[in-house]
Write a protein that holds these residues in place. Structure first.
Motif, PDB file in Angstrom:
ATOM      1  N   SER A 114       0.764  -1.200   0.176  1.00 33.79           N
ATOM      2  CA  SER A 114      -0.079   0.144  -0.004  1.00 33.79           C
ATOM      3  C   SER A 114       1.033   1.087   0.041  1.00 33.79           C
ATOM      4  CB  SER A 114      -0.862  -0.022   1.190  1.00 33.79           C
ATOM      5  OG  SER A 114       0.036   0.250   2.491  1.00 33.79           O
ATOM      6  N   ASP A 115       0.237   2.357  -0.467  1.00 34.21           N
ATOM      7  CA  ASP A 115       1.019   3.564  -0.424  1.00 34.21           C
ATOM      8  C   ASP A 115       1.283   3.842   1.109  1.00 34.21           C
ATOM      9  OD1 ASP A 115       1.195   3.830  -3.127  1.00 34.21           O
ATOM     10  OD2 ASP A 115      -0.813   5.243  -3.205  1.00 34.21           O
ATOM     11  N   GLU A 116       0.571   3.661   2.082  1.00 39.20           N
ATOM     12  CA  GLU A 116       0.548   3.823   3.479  1.00 39.20           C
ATOM     13  C   GLU A 116       1.972   3.051   3.866  1.00 39.20           C
ATOM     14  OE1 GLU A 116      -1.221   3.292   7.932  1.00 39.20           O
ATOM     15  OE2 GLU A 116      -2.272   2.123   6.062  1.00 39.20           O
TER      16      GLU A 116
ATOM     17  N   LYS B 137       6.869  -2.880  16.338  1.00 42.22           N
ATOM     18  CA  LYS B 137       5.512  -3.328  15.736  1.00 42.22           C
ATOM     19  C   LYS B 137       5.294  -2.332  14.536  1.00 42.22           C
ATOM     20  CE  LYS B 137       1.602  -5.498  15.901  1.00 42.22           C
ATOM     21  NZ  LYS B 137       1.572  -7.051  15.821  1.00 42.22           N
ATOM     22  N   ILE B 138       5.227  -2.804  13.392  1.00 38.46           N
ATOM     23  CA  ILE B 138       5.277  -2.141  12.007  1.00 38.46           C
ATOM     24  C   ILE B 138       3.718  -2.202  11.915  1.00 38.46           C
ATOM     25  CG2 ILE B 138       5.682  -1.517   9.758  1.00 38.46           C
ATOM     26  CD1 ILE B 138       8.298  -2.986  10.505  1.00 38.46           C
ATOM     27  N   LEU B 139       2.895  -1.106  12.286  1.00 36.90           N
ATOM     28  CA  LEU B 139       1.370  -1.278  12.061  1.00 36.90           C
ATOM     29  C   LEU B 139       1.045  -1.379  10.719  1.00 36.90           C
ATOM     30  CD1 LEU B 139       0.099   0.851  15.192  1.00 36.90           C
ATOM     31  CD2 LEU B 139       0.156  -1.423  14.726  1.00 36.90           C
ATOM     32  N   PRO B 140       1.724  -0.652   9.784  1.00 37.59           N
ATOM     33  CA  PRO B 140       1.179  -0.701   8.461  1.00 37.59           C
ATOM     34  C   PRO B 140       1.222  -2.028   7.576  1.00 37.59           C
ATOM     35  CG  PRO B 140       2.262   1.421   8.847  1.00 37.59           C
ATOM     36  CD  PRO B 140       2.361   0.751   9.903  1.00 37.59           C
ATOM     37  N   LEU B 141       1.980  -2.990   8.436  1.00 47.18           N
ATOM     38  CA  LEU B 141       2.179  -4.341   7.950  1.00 47.18           C
ATOM     39  C   LEU B 141       0.983  -5.222   8.288  1.00 47.18           C
ATOM     40  CD1 LEU B 141       5.906  -5.195   8.527  1.00 47.18           C
ATOM     41  CD2 LEU B 141       4.687  -5.003   6.389  1.00 47.18           C
ATOM     42  N   SER B 142       0.002  -4.531   8.887  1.00 51.91           N
ATOM     43  CA  SER B 142      -1.200  -5.738   9.460  1.00 51.91           C
ATOM     44  C   SER B 142      -1.728  -6.085   8.234  1.00 51.91           C
ATOM     45  CB  SER B 142      -2.087  -4.751  10.136  1.00 51.91           C
ATOM     46  OG  SER B 142      -1.506  -4.325  11.418  1.00 51.91           O
ATOM     47  N   PRO B 143      -1.900  -5.555   7.100  1.00 52.82           N
ATOM     48  CA  PRO B 143      -2.675  -6.105   5.812  1.00 52.82           C
ATOM     49  C   PRO B 143      -1.716  -7.292   5.071  1.00 52.82           C
ATOM     50  CG  PRO B 143      -2.756  -3.753   5.583  1.00 52.82           C
ATOM     51  CD  PRO B 143      -1.785  -3.992   6.840  1.00 52.82           C
TER      52      PRO B 143
ATOM     53  N   ASP C 283       5.094   4.934   2.309  1.00 52.73           N
ATOM     54  CA  ASP C 283       5.112   6.337   2.724  1.00 52.73           C
ATOM     55  C   ASP C 283       5.752   5.963   4.291  1.00 52.73           C
ATOM     56  OD1 ASP C 283       4.038   7.318   0.580  1.00 52.73           O
ATOM     57  OD2 ASP C 283       2.369   7.809   1.233  1.00 52.73           O
ATOM     58  N   PHE C 284       5.140   5.008   5.128  1.00 54.46           N
ATOM     59  CA  PHE C 284       5.729   4.992   6.458  1.00 54.46           C
ATOM     60  C   PHE C 284       7.030   4.494   6.450  1.00 54.46           C
ATOM     61  CE2 PHE C 284       6.201   2.053   9.911  1.00 54.46           C
ATOM     62  CZ  PHE C 284       6.264   3.005  10.969  1.00 54.46           C
ATOM     63  N   VAL C 285       7.506   3.611   5.761  1.00 50.81           N
ATOM     64  CA  VAL C 285       9.016   3.298   5.463  1.00 50.81           C
ATOM     65  C   VAL C 285       9.939   4.405   5.346  1.00 50.81           C
ATOM     66  CG1 VAL C 285      10.619   1.773   4.614  1.00 50.81           C
ATOM     67  CG2 VAL C 285       8.489   0.898   5.120  1.00 50.81           C
ATOM     68  N   HIS C 286       9.471   5.177   4.160  1.00 50.46           N
ATOM     69  CA  HIS C 286      10.394   6.403   3.758  1.00 50.46           C
ATOM     70  C   HIS C 286      10.515   7.452   4.978  1.00 50.46           C
ATOM     71  CE1 HIS C 286      11.108   5.543  -0.241  1.00 50.46           C
ATOM     72  NE2 HIS C 286      10.023   5.271  -0.473  1.00 50.46           N
ATOM     73  N   HIS C 287       9.304   7.635   5.716  1.00 50.21           N
ATOM     74  CA  HIS C 287       9.098   8.631   6.876  1.00 50.21           C
ATOM     75  C   HIS C 287      10.082   7.958   7.829  1.00 50.21           C
ATOM     76  CE1 HIS C 287       7.949  11.902   9.475  1.00 50.21           C
ATOM     77  NE2 HIS C 287       7.523  10.768  10.220  1.00 50.21           N
ATOM     78  N   TYR C 288       9.806   6.718   8.470  1.00 50.06           N
ATOM     79  CA  TYR C 288      10.561   6.249   9.565  1.00 50.06           C
ATOM     80  C   TYR C 288      12.102   6.425   9.465  1.00 50.06           C
ATOM     81  CZ  TYR C 288      11.720   3.232  13.339  1.00 50.06           C
ATOM     82  OH  TYR C 288      12.290   2.671  14.586  1.00 50.06           O
TER      83      TYR C 288
END
Length: 129
Positions: free
Chosen positions: A19-21, A52-58, A24-29
């Motif tokens: 996902s774009d989310e 815990k990488i929440l955007p990895l939930s999917p 974007d999360f990885v780039h920002h982190y």
């Protein structure tokens, strides 16, 4: 004495579009943490500490729905690894893990290279003879 290979290592390849989310999360982190080095297996690259990488939930849900296992999967550790040109990861293992998942995102033609996980055990066996 003869040493024979008996078991194979199974690898399941799943195709998941990030996902774009997540991107974007990885780039920002990475952008706010890249000065804090946590080099375990990375050489000239960067690794986050496990968290815990929440955007990895999917992704976890996708794995659970598509993996060929007859048991529950419990995700315990995840981290971000960023390898810029010239960076790489040394061969390593993930002890105390029954399964290891790699979510490999790349914009290059560089392949992911995996070594046989039994190499260390074979080496120990040969040395002990």
């Amino acid at each position: 004495m003869e040493i024979l290979p008996l078991f194979t290592t199974l690898i399941q390849k799943l195709n998941y579009v990030p996902s774009d989310e997540l991107i974007d999360f990885v780039h920002h982190y990475y952008s706010i943490n890249k000065v804090k080095l946590n080099l375990r297996s990375s050489r000239n690259g960067w690794q986050s500490p496990p968290f815990k990488i929440l955007p990895l939930s999917p992704v976890y849900k996708y794995i659970e729905e598509n993996i060929y296992l007859n048991c529950d999967i419990r995700q315990t550790k995840a981290w971000i690894n960023v390898n810029t040109p010239g960076a790489y990861n040394v061969t390593h293992t993930h002890p105390n893990s029954d399964y290891t998942f790699v979510y490999y995102l790349t914009d290059s033609d560089a392949p992911i290279v995996l070594d046989c996980p039994d190499t260390f055990a074979r080496y120990n066996h040969i040395v002990s003879v």
